[in-house]
Design a protein around this motif. Sequence first.
Motif, PDB file in Angstrom:
ATOM      1  N   TYR A   1     -43.962 127.423 -80.863  1.00  0.00           N
ATOM      2  CA  TYR A   1     -45.045 126.834 -80.072  1.00  0.00           C
ATOM      3  C   TYR A   1     -46.075 126.202 -80.995  1.00  0.00           C
ATOM      4  CZ  TYR A   1     -48.369 130.530 -81.298  1.00  0.00           C
ATOM      5  OH  TYR A   1     -49.213 131.364 -81.986  1.00  0.00           O
ATOM      6  N   SER A   2     -46.860 125.313 -80.417  1.00  0.00           N
ATOM      7  CA  SER A   2     -48.067 124.872 -81.099  1.00  0.00           C
ATOM      8  C   SER A   2     -49.286 125.441 -80.366  1.00  0.00           C
ATOM      9  CB  SER A   2     -48.146 123.357 -81.208  1.00  0.00           C
ATOM     10  OG  SER A   2     -48.124 122.762 -79.946  1.00  0.00           O
ATOM     11  N   LYS A   3     -49.102 125.751 -79.076  1.00  0.00           N
ATOM     12  CA  LYS A   3     -50.134 126.419 -78.268  1.00  0.00           C
ATOM     13  C   LYS A   3     -49.418 127.167 -77.154  1.00  0.00           C
ATOM     14  CE  LYS A   3     -54.457 126.964 -76.861  1.00  0.00           C
ATOM     15  NZ  LYS A   3     -55.301 127.906 -77.531  1.00  0.00           N
ATOM     16  N   PHE A   4     -49.866 128.402 -76.848  1.00  0.00           N
ATOM     17  CA  PHE A   4     -49.316 129.089 -75.686  1.00  0.00           C
ATOM     18  C   PHE A   4     -50.448 129.656 -74.847  1.00  0.00           C
ATOM     19  CE2 PHE A   4     -49.477 132.959 -78.351  1.00  0.00           C
ATOM     20  CZ  PHE A   4     -49.891 133.912 -77.440  1.00  0.00           C
ATOM     21  N   LEU A   5     -50.132 129.859 -73.565  1.00  0.00           N
ATOM     22  CA  LEU A   5     -51.098 130.363 -72.602  1.00  0.00           C
ATOM     23  C   LEU A   5     -50.381 131.338 -71.691  1.00  0.00           C
ATOM     24  CD1 LEU A   5     -53.931 130.048 -71.192  1.00  0.00           C
ATOM     25  CD2 LEU A   5     -52.842 128.279 -69.807  1.00  0.00           C
ATOM     26  N   THR A   6     -51.008 132.475 -71.395  1.00  0.00           N
ATOM     27  CA  THR A   6     -50.454 133.405 -70.426  1.00  0.00           C
ATOM     28  C   THR A   6     -51.344 133.391 -69.195  1.00  0.00           C
ATOM     29  OG1 THR A   6     -51.690 135.257 -71.367  1.00  0.00           O
ATOM     30  CG2 THR A   6     -49.448 134.921 -72.188  1.00  0.00           C
ATOM     31  N   CYS A   7     -50.733 133.214 -68.021  1.00  0.00           N
ATOM     32  CA  CYS A   7     -51.476 133.225 -66.764  1.00  0.00           C
ATOM     33  C   CYS A   7     -50.489 133.310 -65.608  1.00  0.00           C
ATOM     34  CB  CYS A   7     -52.371 131.999 -66.635  1.00  0.00           C
ATOM     35  SG  CYS A   7     -51.485 130.448 -66.694  1.00  0.00           S
ATOM     36  N   ASP A   8     -50.989 133.648 -64.428  1.00  0.00           N
ATOM     37  CA  ASP A   8     -50.169 133.719 -63.224  1.00  0.00           C
ATOM     38  C   ASP A   8     -50.228 132.358 -62.536  1.00  0.00           C
ATOM     39  OD1 ASP A   8     -48.789 134.334 -60.937  1.00  0.00           O
ATOM     40  OD2 ASP A   8     -50.301 135.702 -60.135  1.00  0.00           O
ATOM     41  N   LEU A   9     -49.256 131.513 -62.796  1.00  0.00           N
ATOM     42  CA  LEU A   9     -49.254 130.157 -62.256  1.00  0.00           C
ATOM     43  C   LEU A   9     -48.729 130.065 -60.832  1.00  0.00           C
ATOM     44  CD1 LEU A   9     -48.015 128.164 -65.380  1.00  0.00           C
ATOM     45  CD2 LEU A   9     -50.320 128.240 -64.436  1.00  0.00           C
ATOM     46  N   ASP A  10     -47.879 131.004 -60.419  1.00  0.00           N
ATOM     47  CA  ASP A  10     -47.278 130.905 -59.087  1.00  0.00           C
ATOM     48  C   ASP A  10     -47.831 131.913 -58.085  1.00  0.00           C
ATOM     49  OD1 ASP A  10     -46.130 133.178 -60.093  1.00  0.00           O
ATOM     50  OD2 ASP A  10     -44.076 132.431 -60.055  1.00  0.00           O
ATOM     51  N   GLY A  11     -48.853 132.674 -58.451  1.00  0.00           N
ATOM     52  CA  GLY A  11     -49.524 133.576 -57.524  1.00  0.00           C
ATOM     53  C   GLY A  11     -48.722 134.802 -57.133  1.00  0.00           C
ATOM     54  N   ASP A  12     -47.745 135.226 -57.943  1.00  0.00           N
ATOM     55  CA  ASP A  12     -46.927 136.390 -57.605  1.00  0.00           C
ATOM     56  C   ASP A  12     -47.432 137.677 -58.254  1.00  0.00           C
ATOM     57  OD1 ASP A  12     -46.237 135.993 -60.246  1.00  0.00           O
ATOM     58  OD2 ASP A  12     -44.075 135.934 -59.897  1.00  0.00           O
ATOM     59  N   SER A  13     -48.613 137.654 -58.855  1.00  0.00           N
ATOM     60  CA  SER A  13     -49.254 138.794 -59.528  1.00  0.00           C
ATOM     61  C   SER A  13     -48.633 139.121 -60.881  1.00  0.00           C
ATOM     62  CB  SER A  13     -49.243 140.056 -58.656  1.00  0.00           C
ATOM     63  OG  SER A  13     -49.948 139.824 -57.468  1.00  0.00           O
ATOM     64  N   TYR A  14     -47.710 138.305 -61.352  1.00  0.00           N
ATOM     65  CA  TYR A  14     -47.111 138.481 -62.674  1.00  0.00           C
ATOM     66  C   TYR A  14     -47.420 137.258 -63.523  1.00  0.00           C
ATOM     67  CZ  TYR A  14     -44.497 142.094 -60.220  1.00  0.00           C
ATOM     68  OH  TYR A  14     -44.153 143.181 -59.469  1.00  0.00           O
ATOM     69  N   SER A  15     -47.701 137.488 -64.787  1.00  0.00           N
ATOM     70  CA  SER A  15     -48.043 136.377 -65.683  1.00  0.00           C
ATOM     71  C   SER A  15     -46.807 135.643 -66.162  1.00  0.00           C
ATOM     72  CB  SER A  15     -48.815 136.897 -66.900  1.00  0.00           C
ATOM     73  OG  SER A  15     -50.094 137.334 -66.520  1.00  0.00           O
ATOM     74  N   GLU A  16     -46.985 134.387 -66.430  1.00  0.00           N
ATOM     75  CA  GLU A  16     -45.976 133.557 -67.071  1.00  0.00           C
ATOM     76  C   GLU A  16     -46.521 133.150 -68.437  1.00  0.00           C
ATOM     77  OE1 GLU A  16     -45.231 133.854 -63.046  1.00  0.00           O
ATOM     78  OE2 GLU A  16     -46.909 132.613 -63.674  1.00  0.00           O
ATOM     79  N   VAL A  17     -45.619 132.684 -69.291  1.00  0.00           N
ATOM     80  CA  VAL A  17     -46.014 132.165 -70.598  1.00  0.00           C
ATOM     81  C   VAL A  17     -45.719 130.672 -70.595  1.00  0.00           C
ATOM     82  CG1 VAL A  17     -45.637 132.255 -73.091  1.00  0.00           C
ATOM     83  CG2 VAL A  17     -45.508 134.353 -71.747  1.00  0.00           C
ATOM     84  N   LEU A  18     -46.743 129.866 -70.808  1.00  0.00           N
ATOM     85  CA  LEU A  18     -46.605 128.419 -70.924  1.00  0.00           C
ATOM     86  C   LEU A  18     -46.680 128.079 -72.406  1.00  0.00           C
ATOM     87  CD1 LEU A  18     -46.432 125.593 -69.607  1.00  0.00           C
ATOM     88  CD2 LEU A  18     -48.944 125.585 -69.615  1.00  0.00           C
ATOM     89  N   VAL A  19     -45.614 127.443 -72.905  1.00  0.00           N
ATOM     90  CA  VAL A  19     -45.500 127.121 -74.325  1.00  0.00           C
ATOM     91  C   VAL A  19     -45.545 125.609 -74.496  1.00  0.00           C
ATOM     92  CG1 VAL A  19     -43.985 127.247 -76.334  1.00  0.00           C
ATOM     93  CG2 VAL A  19     -44.153 129.187 -74.795  1.00  0.00           C
ATOM     94  N   LEU A  20     -46.392 125.128 -75.386  1.00  0.00           N
ATOM     95  CA  LEU A  20     -46.470 123.705 -75.713  1.00  0.00           C
ATOM     96  C   LEU A  20     -45.980 123.505 -77.137  1.00  0.00           C
ATOM     97  CD1 LEU A  20     -50.018 122.973 -74.287  1.00  0.00           C
ATOM     98  CD2 LEU A  20     -47.820 122.662 -73.141  1.00  0.00           C
ATOM     99  N   ARG A  21     -45.144 122.465 -77.311  1.00  0.00           N
ATOM    100  CA  ARG A  21     -44.612 122.136 -78.637  1.00  0.00           C
ATOM    101  C   ARG A  21     -44.652 120.628 -78.822  1.00  0.00           C
ATOM    102  NH1 ARG A  21     -40.241 125.629 -77.502  1.00  0.00           N
ATOM    103  NH2 ARG A  21     -38.957 123.853 -76.987  1.00  0.00           N
ATOM    104  N   PRO A  22     -44.882 120.174 -80.045  1.00  0.00           N
ATOM    105  CA  PRO A  22     -44.804 118.729 -80.303  1.00  0.00           C
ATOM    106  C   PRO A  22     -43.337 118.296 -80.317  1.00  0.00           C
ATOM    107  CG  PRO A  22     -45.232 119.905 -82.341  1.00  0.00           C
ATOM    108  CD  PRO A  22     -45.262 120.924 -81.238  1.00  0.00           C
ATOM    109  N   GLY A  23     -43.102 116.982 -80.227  1.00  0.00           N
ATOM    110  CA  GLY A  23     -41.750 116.448 -80.324  1.00  0.00           C
ATOM    111  C   GLY A  23     -41.187 116.635 -81.718  1.00  0.00           C
ATOM    112  N   GLN A  24     -39.870 116.488 -81.843  1.00  0.00           N
ATOM    113  CA  GLN A  24     -39.203 116.682 -83.138  1.00  0.00           C
ATOM    114  C   GLN A  24     -39.629 115.616 -84.156  1.00  0.00           C
ATOM    115  OE1 GLN A  24     -37.404 119.263 -83.933  1.00  0.00           O
ATOM    116  NE2 GLN A  24     -37.468 120.165 -81.904  1.00  0.00           N
ATOM    117  N   ALA A  25     -39.836 114.405 -83.689  1.00  0.00           N
ATOM    118  CA  ALA A  25     -40.280 113.309 -84.556  1.00  0.00           C
ATOM    119  C   ALA A  25     -41.608 112.771 -84.013  1.00  0.00           C
ATOM    120  CB  ALA A  25     -39.232 112.205 -84.602  1.00  0.00           C
TER     121      ALA A  25
END
Length: 168
Positions: free
Chosen positions: A134-158
Amino acid sequence: PPKRSEEYNDLQKAIDAVMTDLEYCAPLSGENQQTVQMADLNGDGEQEFLLFARGSGEKPLSILIFHHTDGDFQLAHTIESSGYAFDQVEYVQMDSRPGLELVVGRQVSDQIVRSVSVYSFADEVQETMLSTQYSKFLTCDLDGDSYSEVLVLRPGQADTDNGVAELY
């Protein structure tokens, strides 16, 4: 005058016993930047104590997890990994099993891309649920099911590639 509790002194003794060839290594960013942290990882209602340390060798980063049982602190789990610093640490509920999951970001080089892993300790068993770059990650409940998800951001290969966002 104020003095430290016996529990504090007992924890310090347990930490001192395992700190051979290790140094304290607190996470660099996020809300959890303490060297020693507490969280109920296995869902038993008791807090575990997590110590973030760095040593030498192929996997220099260590997370030492202590249980407090019967008035004594015992090393229950050790997570060793590559890298040179802990970047960010989160404690989230990601599934219906008891306990919180441990989300750990690490700086593995001087580049922008880092490594994130998610660990579960349900039923006293350490399980790696996810490990990715990752270059940045965020944990939050995006779908409202009371469980957190991990959102991972990465730059492109080139430089000309688009970046990537992945949801776990």
